[in-house]
Structures are given as C-alpha cells and as structure tokens.
Design a protein around this motif. Sequence first.
Motif, short mmCIF file in Angstrom:
data_model
loop_
_atom_site.label_atom_id
_atom_site.label_comp_id
_atom_site.label_asym_id
_atom_site.label_seq_id
_atom_site.Cartn_x
_atom_site.Cartn_y
_atom_site.Cartn_z
N PHE A 232 0.85 -1.20 0.05
CA PHE A 232 0.05 -0.14 0.11
C PHE A 232 0.88 1.40 -0.10
CE2 PHE A 232 -2.33 3.44 2.26
CZ PHE A 232 -3.41 3.27 1.46
N ILE A 233 1.75 1.36 0.80
CA ILE A 233 2.64 2.35 0.99
C ILE A 233 3.36 2.81 -0.43
CG2 ILE A 233 4.60 1.35 2.09
CD1 ILE A 233 4.79 3.71 3.75
N THR A 234 4.10 1.56 -1.11
CA THR A 234 4.73 1.90 -2.37
C THR A 234 3.58 2.40 -3.58
OG1 THR A 234 4.44 -0.43 -2.37
CG2 THR A 234 6.71 0.30 -1.70
N LEU A 235 2.60 1.74 -3.42
CA LEU A 235 1.77 2.34 -4.52
C LEU A 235 1.07 3.63 -4.08
CD1 LEU A 235 -0.72 -0.89 -4.47
CD2 LEU A 235 0.71 -0.14 -6.43
N ILE A 236 1.12 4.21 -2.99
CA ILE A 236 0.80 5.57 -2.96
C ILE A 236 2.07 6.47 -2.96
CG2 ILE A 236 -1.23 5.28 -1.74
CD1 ILE A 236 0.21 6.05 0.94
N SER A 237 3.06 5.91 -3.27
CA SER A 237 4.53 6.76 -3.51
C SER A 237 4.80 6.76 -4.82
CB SER A 237 5.47 6.07 -2.44
OG SER A 237 5.26 6.06 -1.19
N PHE A 238 4.56 5.59 -5.70
CA PHE A 238 5.12 5.56 -6.96
C PHE A 238 3.93 5.47 -7.67
CE2 PHE A 238 8.59 3.84 -4.09
CZ PHE A 238 9.48 4.89 -4.40
N SER A 239 4.17 5.82 -8.81
CA SER A 239 3.14 5.48 -10.03
C SER A 239 3.28 4.01 -10.66
CB SER A 239 3.26 6.28 -11.37
OG SER A 239 4.47 6.14 -11.96
N VAL A 240 2.37 3.50 -11.24
CA VAL A 240 2.58 2.06 -11.98
C VAL A 240 3.57 1.90 -12.90
CG1 VAL A 240 1.66 0.30 -13.32
CG2 VAL A 240 -0.05 1.38 -11.66
N ASP A 241 3.88 2.95 -13.64
CA ASP A 241 5.15 3.03 -14.70
C ASP A 241 6.44 3.13 -13.81
OD1 ASP A 241 3.38 3.30 -16.72
OD2 ASP A 241 3.54 5.30 -16.76
N GLN A 242 6.64 3.83 -12.55
CA GLN A 242 7.78 3.89 -12.03
C GLN A 242 8.03 2.45 -11.21
OE1 GLN A 242 6.45 7.19 -9.51
NE2 GLN A 242 8.27 8.44 -10.21
N LEU A 243 6.85 1.84 -10.60
CA LEU A 243 6.91 0.48 -9.95
C LEU A 243 7.55 -0.40 -11.07
CD1 LEU A 243 3.92 0.31 -7.77
CD2 LEU A 243 6.30 0.52 -6.90
N ALA A 244 7.20 -0.39 -12.19
CA ALA A 244 7.48 -1.36 -13.44
C ALA A 244 9.05 -1.58 -13.33
CB ALA A 244 6.88 -1.07 -14.67
N LEU A 245 9.58 -0.37 -13.17
CA LEU A 245 11.32 0.00 -13.45
C LEU A 245 11.93 -0.69 -12.11
CD1 LEU A 245 10.98 3.30 -15.51
CD2 LEU A 245 11.24 0.80 -16.27
N MET A 246 11.33 -0.67 -11.12
CA MET A 246 12.06 -0.68 -9.56
C MET A 246 12.07 -2.33 -9.32
SD MET A 246 10.63 2.43 -7.51
CE MET A 246 10.53 4.11 -7.96
N ARG A 247 13.20 -2.86 -8.84
CA ARG A 247 13.34 -4.17 -8.53
C ARG A 247 12.75 -4.38 -6.97
NH1 ARG A 247 19.06 -6.66 -10.78
NH2 ARG A 247 18.45 -6.02 -12.98
N GLU A 248 13.31 -3.49 -6.37
CA GLU A 248 12.94 -3.49 -4.84
C GLU A 248 12.31 -2.09 -4.38
OE1 GLU A 248 16.50 -4.33 -5.64
OE2 GLU A 248 15.89 -6.44 -5.70
N PRO A 249 11.09 -1.84 -4.67
CA PRO A 249 10.43 -0.39 -4.58
C PRO A 249 10.37 -0.22 -3.07
CG PRO A 249 8.90 -1.85 -5.90
CD PRO A 249 10.21 -2.83 -5.46
N VAL A 250 10.49 -1.25 -2.07
CA VAL A 250 10.51 -0.84 -0.82
C VAL A 250 11.74 -0.12 -0.23
CG1 VAL A 250 10.50 -1.74 1.65
CG2 VAL A 250 8.86 -2.71 -0.04
N LEU A 251 12.89 -0.65 -0.94
CA LEU A 251 14.09 0.23 -0.44
C LEU A 251 14.27 1.35 -1.36
CD1 LEU A 251 16.38 -3.00 -0.91
CD2 LEU A 251 15.59 -1.76 1.30
N ASN A 252 13.80 1.37 -2.60
CA ASN A 252 13.64 2.67 -3.34
C ASN A 252 13.03 3.75 -2.51
OD1 ASN A 252 14.00 0.64 -5.88
ND2 ASN A 252 15.15 2.40 -6.31
N LEU A 253 11.84 3.33 -2.06
CA LEU A 253 11.03 4.42 -1.15
C LEU A 253 11.83 5.11 0.04
CD1 LEU A 253 8.24 5.44 -0.21
CD2 LEU A 253 7.92 3.36 1.13
N LEU A 254 12.80 4.37 0.63
CA LEU A 254 13.57 4.82 1.58
C LEU A 254 14.90 5.63 1.27
CD1 LEU A 254 12.94 1.90 4.16
CD2 LEU A 254 11.71 4.26 4.19
N ARG A 255 15.26 5.15 0.02
CA ARG A 255 16.74 5.55 -0.27
C ARG A 255 16.77 7.10 -0.50
NH1 ARG A 255 19.62 3.12 -6.07
NH2 ARG A 255 21.41 4.06 -5.57
N GLY A 256 15.80 7.73 -0.74
CA GLY A 256 16.27 9.33 -0.94
C GLY A 256 16.00 10.14 0.26
N ILE A 257 15.63 9.36 1.37
CA ILE A 257 15.40 10.08 2.68
C ILE A 257 16.80 10.25 3.30
CG2 ILE A 257 14.16 9.93 4.75
CD1 ILE A 257 12.05 8.27 3.39
#
Length: 361
Positions: A232-257
């Motif tokens: 849920f938290i990744t779906l409201i953080s990235f668009s579907v097109d962005q998620l398609a390009l990310m292997r580990e979206p959970v880590l990408n969510l925290l990477r820029g913080i």
Amino acid sequence: MTNNITKFQLFFIFIQTQVGVGLLSLPHEVQKSAKTDGWLSTLIAGVAVQLMLVIYWQLLKRFPTLIYTEITQKILGVFLGRFLNLFIYLNFILVGGLAAILFIKIIKLWLLPLTPGWIISLMILTACVYLAISDLKVIARFYVLASSLILLLAITSIFGWFTPKEFHYLLPIGSSGYKNIVLGSKNSLLAMLGFEGLLFLFPYLIDNKKGVLKTISLANIFITLIYTYFVFITLISFSVDQLALMREPVLNLLRGISYKMVDRVDLIFLSIWIVPMATSTISYLYFASKSAGAKKEHYPKVVLFNGLIIFLITLIPHEDAIVTIFNKYVSYLSYVVVFFIPTLLLILSILLKKNEMSEST
C-alpha cells in the motif's frame, strides 16, 4: 523432548519463515497484473493461505504425531509415499536455493557490490547450516528473539511517510479487474510461502490439539497485514510506470530520505532485514532435512549435505532471465507440494477412512 516447542514459539516461526526477501520486490511483482489494486491481491492471498491452513489443520488432526513425509506413506503406502516425498524434498531444497539467490542478489546490489557472490553465499549458508543443525527449540528461541526486529522495521518504515504521497494512484479501486487482481494474488502467495512448515512442526507442539488453528491464523493475519501495508505505501508513493522499473520498491521508497543524524535509511532498513531473509533460508534448510527422513544421529550430516546443495544452487548465474526461469519452475513445484498434495491427502484420508490409528496399506 528437546524438540518440543510452544504455540507462542510457533507463531514467531511462522512469521520468520514467511516474511523474507519476497517483501522487498513484492510491489513490483504484484503490479504486473493487479496494477494499483496490488494491495487487494495481497489480501486475497492471505485468505487463500488461511483456507490452506484449515486444510492442514484437518489433515494433522488425523495424524497428530506424524510429519508431512510420514503422512504421505501412511495414506498412499510406502512406494507411492516415498515417490511424493522426493518432490517434497526437492521443493524445499529449490525454494531454499531460490531464497538464497535472491538474498545474495540484494546484498550485492545494495550493500556489497564488489564482493564475489560465492563469498556472500558461503558466509550466509555457514550461519544457516550452523543454526539448522540445532534442536528445533533452539531455532524457535532464536526466531522469537529475531522477531523483535520487526518493531525496528516498522519504525524505520515510518520514514517512508515523509515522502510525497498520492492517494489518487489507488483510484478507482478495482479498476484492474477481478481477473487481474486474482492473478496478482498469485505473486503474493509465492512471497508468503513458508506456512507449509506447519506440516513438519505440528508433532513437536506441546498440547498440540488445542489452540493451534487460532495461533497460526493470528500469524497469517499479522503477515498479511505486514505485506499489505508495504504494498500500500509503495503504491501511493510511486506510479505504476515507476514501479515497473524498480526491482525493490520498498528500498527505493527509503533511498532518498536523509536527515542531519540519519542518512541512507534504505541501508539501515536492509541491514535489519538481513535477519528475516536469513531465517527463511534456515527454515527451508530445516524442512528439507526433515523431509529427507534421516535418523537423529545422521541429521547433522544431512543438514550439511543440503547446505552444500543450496550453496551449489547459488553458484548458477544470477542474470535476471535465468533467475526468472528458475523462479517459474520452482513456483510450479511449490503449488504441487504446498497446495495440491496436502489437499489430496486430506480427501483420500477421509474417503479411505485413514488416520494415525489405522493400519498401513
């Protein structure tokens, strides 16, 4: 018996076995079919797991002191039972190998890019074999202790809420269609594998006839909510097109913080997550060794042998295409071992009036 465990320990064994490397890439995998309804797919997968747990429970009540590979021989006879046990053994070895491969890929990509994969594999599997050789009670105590890290993971994930959120990404709910949502639940089911361990742990439970279904149901609810939360938290953080390009979206969510005193939250999260990823491999190594049917005095050697096999599996090339094909066929085998065979055994045990007290045929 030194291998006796409590229902409290069973709860945490379930959590540590099921929650592992699959969580990090789950939002990416689920969105392939379910798109923005991936969180619904995860909930459906949780319901499917619960249905299988009820089937397991009904089967195990008929054979309370036998493990999975003994039940097959009790119902189907020695020859056919051992034939199916070969598939059960291969399933746990291959799933353990797949979990180790994904574990190593993430460690190399995010933490140790210059370290050879075989060294990482050797270090991980040495620790896993060391613990898998121990008594089940020792493993259970370690899992209870390791589960305290989930609180730290939950706290770390809070940092993800400080990035911009777009709740409209989820709208309209159900737009992906029922068929795609169900297809997406297939990927969630694969990430939740590990609950089949009940078929090996049930005989070792203290007072195993009371409250077990409630315990495993609570564990399943907890795991389903954890997976749904991260999807849920990744779906409201990235668009579907962005998620398609990310292997580990959970880590990408925290990477820029980053903050003045805290930088690279994703690496902090991953460093903590190493333990749950390792416990999944330990569990599958244990299940594989138990399914081999070795006597107690030979059990350490069997664990070492199985650890060597998993190590050799991790040496296969880690290119995405190869891992995808390997994952595909391991998934097919898992469906047979985790869903089909236990259901068939329950049906046959009812039709043939088989239980632990009946005579073998």
